[in-house]
Each structure stands twice: as structure tokens, then as C-alpha cells.
Design a protein around this motif. Structure first.
Motif, PDB file in Angstrom:
ATOM      1  N   UNK A  94       0.834  -1.204   0.000  1.00 51.91           N
ATOM      2  CA  UNK A  94       0.000   0.000   0.000  1.00 51.91           C
ATOM      3  C   UNK A  94       0.865   1.250   0.000  1.00 51.91           C
ATOM      4  N   UNK A  95       1.941   1.247   0.764  1.00 49.33           N
ATOM      5  CA  UNK A  95       2.828   2.410   0.807  1.00 49.33           C
ATOM      6  C   UNK A  95       3.379   2.730  -0.577  1.00 49.33           C
ATOM      7  N   UNK A  96       3.639   1.698  -1.369  1.00 45.02           N
ATOM      8  CA  UNK A  96       4.180   1.901  -2.718  1.00 45.02           C
ATOM      9  C   UNK A  96       3.195   2.629  -3.632  1.00 45.02           C
ATOM     10  N   UNK A  97       1.915   2.670  -3.262  1.00 45.33           N
ATOM     11  CA  UNK A  97       0.942   3.411  -4.062  1.00 45.33           C
ATOM     12  C   UNK A  97       0.897   4.886  -3.688  1.00 45.33           C
ATOM     13  N   UNK A  98       1.494   5.249  -2.558  1.00 45.24           N
ATOM     14  CA  UNK A  98       1.493   6.641  -2.086  1.00 45.24           C
ATOM     15  C   UNK A  98       2.843   7.330  -2.252  1.00 45.24           C
ATOM     16  N   UNK A  99       3.929   6.554  -2.361  1.00 46.36           N
ATOM     17  CA  UNK A  99       5.270   7.114  -2.422  1.00 46.36           C
ATOM     18  C   UNK A  99       6.010   6.586  -3.641  1.00 46.36           C
ATOM     19  N   UNK A 100       6.927   7.403  -4.159  1.00 47.64           N
ATOM     20  CA  UNK A 100       7.856   6.965  -5.192  1.00 47.64           C
ATOM     21  C   UNK A 100       9.268   7.205  -4.667  1.00 47.64           C
ATOM     22  N   UNK A 101      10.249   6.624  -5.334  1.00 51.27           N
ATOM     23  CA  UNK A 101      11.637   6.824  -4.919  1.00 51.27           C
ATOM     24  C   UNK A 101      12.057   8.260  -5.150  1.00 51.27           C
ATOM     25  N   UNK A 102      12.864   8.818  -4.321  1.00 51.68           N
ATOM     26  CA  UNK A 102      13.463   8.211  -3.134  1.00 51.68           C
ATOM     27  C   UNK A 102      12.448   8.159  -1.985  1.00 51.68           C
ATOM     28  N   UNK A 103      12.331   6.994  -1.379  1.00 55.89           N
ATOM     29  CA  UNK A 103      11.407   6.791  -0.277  1.00 55.89           C
ATOM     30  C   UNK A 103      11.941   7.467   0.984  1.00 55.89           C
ATOM     31  N   UNK A 104      11.039   7.797   1.916  1.00 56.14           N
ATOM     32  CA  UNK A 104      11.522   8.386   3.167  1.00 56.14           C
ATOM     33  C   UNK A 104      12.257   7.342   4.013  1.00 56.14           C
ATOM     34  N   UNK A 105      13.081   7.813   4.907  1.00 59.71           N
ATOM     35  CA  UNK A 105      13.625   6.920   5.930  1.00 59.71           C
ATOM     36  C   UNK A 105      12.429   6.430   6.738  1.00 59.71           C
ATOM     37  N   UNK A 106      12.530   5.213   7.275  1.00 62.26           N
ATOM     38  CA  UNK A 106      11.340   4.648   7.904  1.00 62.26           C
ATOM     39  C   UNK A 106      11.697   3.685   9.010  1.00 62.26           C
ATOM     40  N   UNK A 107      10.826   3.629  10.002  1.00 61.70           N
ATOM     41  CA  UNK A 107      10.872   2.591  11.016  1.00 61.70           C
ATOM     42  C   UNK A 107       9.498   1.947  11.062  1.00 61.70           C
ATOM     43  N   UNK A 108       9.457   0.627  11.164  1.00 60.61           N
ATOM     44  CA  UNK A 108       8.202  -0.104  11.349  1.00 60.61           C
ATOM     45  C   UNK A 108       8.345  -0.887  12.641  1.00 60.61           C
ATOM     46  N   UNK A 109       7.494  -0.579  13.582  1.00 61.15           N
ATOM     47  CA  UNK A 109       7.648  -1.097  14.936  1.00 61.15           C
ATOM     48  C   UNK A 109       6.402  -1.867  15.336  1.00 61.15           C
ATOM     49  N   UNK A 110       6.587  -3.050  15.878  1.00 62.29           N
ATOM     50  CA  UNK A 110       5.481  -3.835  16.411  1.00 62.29           C
ATOM     51  C   UNK A 110       5.155  -3.369  17.819  1.00 62.29           C
ATOM     52  N   UNK A 111       3.888  -3.107  18.066  1.00 65.68           N
ATOM     53  CA  UNK A 111       3.440  -2.650  19.388  1.00 65.68           C
ATOM     54  C   UNK A 111       2.290  -3.526  19.859  1.00 65.68           C
ATOM     55  N   UNK A 112       2.060  -3.520  21.137  1.00 69.29           N
ATOM     56  CA  UNK A 112       1.013  -4.334  21.729  1.00 69.29           C
ATOM     57  C   UNK A 112      -0.381  -3.761  21.504  1.00 69.29           C
ATOM     58  N   UNK A 113      -0.487  -2.425  21.551  1.00 67.84           N
ATOM     59  CA  UNK A 113      -1.804  -1.813  21.485  1.00 67.84           C
ATOM     60  C   UNK A 113      -1.691  -0.387  20.971  1.00 67.84           C
ATOM     61  N   UNK A 114      -2.741   0.078  20.272  1.00 68.85           N
ATOM     62  CA  UNK A 114      -2.814   1.452  19.781  1.00 68.85           C
ATOM     63  C   UNK A 114      -4.155   2.052  20.195  1.00 68.85           C
ATOM     64  N   UNK A 115      -4.271   3.395  20.178  1.00 66.82           N
ATOM     65  CA  UNK A 115      -5.523   4.024  20.589  1.00 66.82           C
ATOM     66  C   UNK A 115      -6.727   3.492  19.798  1.00 66.82           C
TER      67      UNK A 115
END
Length: 135
Positions: A94-115
Motif C-alpha cells: 500500500x505504501x508503494x501506491x502513495x510514495x515513489x523513490x526516493x522513499x523516506x527513511x522509515x521505522x516499522x515497529x510492532x506494538x502491543x496496542x494502539x488508541x
């Protein structure tokens, strides 16, 4: 350092002690608060599964970028929080449909719970080419 608060009704309203976004002195760096998959008009979580939630978060980020006189392509750092890291491949597709290269720096973090029990949240830092705000 001076700050300019950025707010729009095209993204979910701040529901706590934070601003939707802040531009700092010079107006070229904008800090985007975390966005969850709330529909701005209803402030309810978008209906559907993880795909719909990810799309809604990107729509909310886009609204904040546009209100900040920029676009998603101006995001230089994106932080993504997922309650289930098995959705990582879906996120990338899905992100590839919103961004083109050069892509932003990114972190993807697993969390237990979100609001509100959502599955995804994103925040970011955007840098624009011009001084968009007077301080």
C-alpha cells in the motif's frame, strides 16, 4: 525556536494534549503527529480490515501534509506502528501506491496496542523547500 501550530479539519482532530502538526522556525521542517485510521468527518475508525486502515492513515497524513503546504513526497522520516507485524508486506504494498523513490527513511515497529484498538498508526517529519510560515 518558534513554533507554528498547523491544524485542519481534513484530518482527525487532536483528541489529547498534542497538535496535529508543528512547523518550527524557518517553516521548512514540519513534525506530523501520529495518525490513526479515523475518518475526520465522524472521528470513528474506518470500517474494514488492515488495508482500509492503512489507506485511511495515509489519507490523514496527506491532509496534514497539504495543510502544511507540502505533500507525502516531502516526508523525510516516517514512523509506522503495527499491532501485528504479519501485516508488514501489506503495508509495503500500500505504501508503494502513495510514495515513489526516493522513499523516506522509515521505522516499522510492532506494538502491543494502539488508541481505539486500531491496527496501525503513523507519524512523520516533513521538509519543504520554502518557508511556508512567518514567525
Amino acid at each position: 525556536m518558534k513554533k507554528h501550530i498547523i491544524s485542519t479539519n481534513k484530518a482527525p482532530a487532536a483528541v489529547g494534549t498534542y497538535s496535529q502538526a508543528i512547523a518550527v522556525t524557518g517553516g521548512t521542517t514540519i513534525y506530523l503527529s501520529g495518525q490513526i485510521p479515523l475518518v475526520p468527518e465522524t472521528m470513528e475508525v474506518v470500517e474494514g480490515g488492515i488495508e482500509e486502515q492503512i489507506h485511511q492513515v495515509f489519507k490523514n497524513l496527506l491532509a496534514m501534509c497539504q495543510e502544511s503546504k507540502g505533500s507525502l513526497s516531502d516526508i523525510v522520516k516516517l514512523n509506522i506502528f503495527l499491532t501485528d507485524l504479519s501485516n508488514f508486506a501489506t503495508l509495503n504494498e500500500i505504501m508503494a501506491t502513495y510514495f515513489t523513490e526516493p522513499y523516506p527513511a522509515r521505522a516499522a515497529i510492532g506494538v502491543n496496542e494502539l488508541p481505539k484498538g486500531v491496527s496501525v498508526e503513523m507519524d512523520g517529519v516533513m521538509v519543504t523547500d520554502s518557508n511556508s510560515y512567518s514567525f
